[in-house]
Design an enzyme around this catalytic site. Sequence first.
Site, PDB file in Angstrom:
ATOM      1  N   GLU A  14       0.527  -1.008   0.115  1.00 36.12           N
ATOM      2  CA  GLU A  14      -0.100   0.000   0.019  1.00 36.12           C
ATOM      3  C   GLU A  14       0.544   1.104  -0.175  1.00 36.12           C
ATOM      4  OE1 GLU A  14      -3.325   1.891   3.217  1.00 36.12           O
ATOM      5  OE2 GLU A  14      -3.692   0.004   2.676  1.00 36.12           O
ATOM      6  N   ASP A 114      -2.590  -2.735   2.811  1.00 36.75           N
ATOM      7  CA  ASP A 114      -2.670  -3.086   4.805  1.00 36.75           C
ATOM      8  C   ASP A 114      -4.071  -4.282   5.091  1.00 36.75           C
ATOM      9  OD1 ASP A 114      -0.924  -1.217   5.073  1.00 36.75           O
ATOM     10  OD2 ASP A 114      -2.110   0.080   5.170  1.00 36.75           O
ATOM     11  N   TYR A 348       3.404   4.094  11.673  1.00 41.77           N
ATOM     12  CA  TYR A 348       2.491   4.890  10.444  1.00 41.77           C
ATOM     13  C   TYR A 348       1.191   4.947  11.712  1.00 41.77           C
ATOM     14  CZ  TYR A 348      -0.903   4.501   7.581  1.00 41.77           C
ATOM     15  OH  TYR A 348      -2.401   4.910   6.263  1.00 41.77           O
TER      16      TYR A 348
END
Length: 989
Positions: A14, A114, A348
């Site tokens: 991703e 993801d 993240y």
Amino acid sequence: MKTDGFAKTLVIAEKPSVAQDIVRALTPVAGKFEKHDDHFESDGYVVTSAVGHLVEIAAPEEFDVKRGKWSFAHLPVLPPYFELKPIDKTKSRLSAVVRLAKRKDVTQLINACDAGREGELIFRLIEQYAGGFKGGAYQTLGKPVQRLWLQSMTPAAIRDGFEHLRSDAQMQGLADAARSRSEADWMVGINGTRAMTAFNSRDGGFFLTTVGRVQTPTLSIVVEREEKIRAHRSRDYWEIHGAFLAEAGEYPGKWFDPAFKKPTGDDADLEQRADRVWSQREAQAIAEAVRGKAASVTEESKPTTQASGLLYDLTSLQREANGRFGFSAKTTLQLAQSLYERHKALTYPRTDSRALPEDYLPTVKQTFEMLAGSGMKHLAPHALTALNNGYIRPSKRIFDNSKVSDHFAIIPTLQAPSGLSEAEQKLYDLVVRRFLAVFFPSAEFMVTTRISKVLNHHFKTEGKVLVKPGWMAVYGKEAAEDVVDAKEGDKGQNLVPVREGETVRTESVETRGLKTKPPARYSEATLLGAMEGAGKLVDDDELREAMQEKGLGTPATRAAIIEGLLTEKYMFREGREIIPTAKAFQLMTLLRGLGVEELSKPELTGEWEYKLSQMEHGKLSRAAFMGEIAAMTERMVKKAKEYDRDTIPGNYATLSTPCPNCGGVVKENYRRYACTGADGNSEGCGFSFGKSPAGRTFEPEEAEQLLATKKIGPLEGFRSKAGWPFVAEIVIKFNEEDKNWKLEFDFGDDKKNEETGELVDFTGSDSLGACPKCGSAVFEHGANYVCEKSVPTLAQATPSCDFKSGKIILQQPVAREQMSKLLETGKTDLLDKFVSMRTRRAFKAFLAWDKEAGKVNFEFAPSKFPPRKTAAGAPVRAAASKAAPAKKAAPAKKAAAKKTPAVKAPKAPRKTTAASGKQPSAALAAVIGADAVSRPEAVKKLWDYIKANGLQDAANKRNINADAKLEPVFGKPQVTMFEIAGVLGKHLS
């Protein structure tokens, strides 16, 4: 590109960072990878990545009704299929991924996006776009697909994921749910927005009324809170505070009723409290009865502990940063994204998980070691304490796979950051302190509750003493005075001791008169919490369970939802409060009146989540769900289309200013403010004006001002019939033909005085400054700022000057202060709401007096991009508006043209010497060196220093933060990039 005969597997991640992690994890087992521009390649694998969504869904062209033609005739829009369109800003990345997927030597694909619904959608849309549209549907590439499902990004976890790939069939339910959610959001959002816009635009104009499955319930939460605030009627109550004298000293206490029970039921009075008395006479009677009397004392002390908060997910981080620093949700996300992408300092950030994977303990220990050895003196000692005392150990509160969704909690990475802006540093420290604290022991307190009984009256005193700080030491809370909840009067920390059986004396007593308060308005922090916990507002148990992990929106989208509501003028910020506008109340009134309240309730999201969950587990078909969405959409449009009453029931205002035509009462209804006669209940005289001229809804206070003064503005937020925004003043004028007053836009036609010779009287008006043409005074006049000698006045009937500048220029209101600044200094501040007549795009510029042209012109700030070269080598800049070219544009081009030979021969630039250059001051020399430099060289060296040290502000790249060396140069902690050239001039001689 390799084109050998070996079959290869394309892995699509991703994000680029994940692709790199996969390559690092596979290298020991798959061999060396070669790095290319847009992918990595080994003998058996090609690894590439998207950058989030590369493809979006949209209705086919024949169903795409343009906004200026929105009407019920084109509704509902229920396309038989959805086209896939590249997202403009990532087209090149999409082309690269599709090209790799179509390679003949690529025989199978692995979806490494993801682990979650959105990651599944990103991959599926790319694959279908690559397959193309054939036979009325999008096709796959016909290559086998497998799914890499990762909860952890450690190399071992990635290799294990490749050993246990999931089949395409296993993921079909999740893929269907992802696509269905996306298409359903589109159908409800597009049809709802167009239906409500069509309904509100029936009287003419274009009244954009956006709705959405997440946006509208979020707005409803804010509106309902504001309705409670407006409905609140403040009530008086009293508290009774006493001071008690014991042998060891004095302590406070507050009266309470030990028999009080909290009211329950729908009609419960929630303002009742055990320590409130609702009669002043009763409160004073209690005070007089106990004053000076003896009191018996009982008390209970017990230890209690308090654990640190959990690790941050994005929403909890946004809430904390808003509460502590006032950062908006959008700003926090931008800062966290910068710390993740640019500085590699945080993991993240767009996560809804507050736990870590169970195999992450070794990485956590390494992170503590990095922090302990870093130069961050405010954090390193705590990391060292945790390591030395063995605090870092397995705990289900921290490490729990079942609580890790697509991503785990936000924590620091193994990389110590440098060159952070002040805002980035604040956010990084916030995350690191929480990361450290969660491993520290709980804080320990001793809580004492003391009851002092005087006659039959009871007074409570609570003490909370910090015994062991535990995790609070990470935040510097090592003393009792740092304890939260300490309130003077009933929660002092260190209570003076009282012997068992001791009788104390009521030394003094006072009554305090107070008033009940309405509920607090939402801040971004509390609104994010309400969005996250929207499931608690849902009555149905199954729907609430479905929403338990979702709420309204996702952590990644909540900031954008709030910003969207602010942009559409449904809400505005006032300090840290978020307040709904009249437009928001009007939308809620409309949805309730039309009977489509489901659009404003969290139940809609709950119902969708429940059904999508069933779809993921194969218990509901995609066709059945989309059929229900289509039916709901048709019903929503039908209700709006067929509504035939004049107004919609609602809670409307009555204005205090009388009707200008007959003196009657002016009341609000759904569409208008209208005269209702002297009694307020009749037809009235016919006077009325629309609530939302050109799509901008009056606040009740604005309507009151307009009626009282017959004029208001300039106001922003109007839209033309084609949907373009504009700024204007509004006036109410008497119309001779209709013999009544009417609302009109006033765009400032001041030529009437000049044409008729009618004299203008500036007596009593304040001058803004001296006219740059003739030196006379400049005043406000109509929609312009004019020289007093440019209009006919008593002193001078024939104008002799022509200075005039608009109060609104290309939709940008020009405030009095800005015009005064222009007259005094020659230039306004940088204004940012100009809109080009040609391109309809907003742009920023200064307004400056152009002596050569004899008028006010635009002056543009220096661009951060190098000028485009012509064939001759001269730089060219595009003007932001043909109507008003930049003041300095022409001279800049001429100067550049003269230097053309230097551009053609870059190999031998003229050397700057002590004679030809300028000497930097001592402060500037500390940054760029002491050699003589030309001004351009100085600017370049300064920028090199700024970029090398990461001094551009994360929230606004145009701002430069000063470090210890730059502050003496700038003379303040921060400057804009447009100030740099001027600042340097003071330091070069």
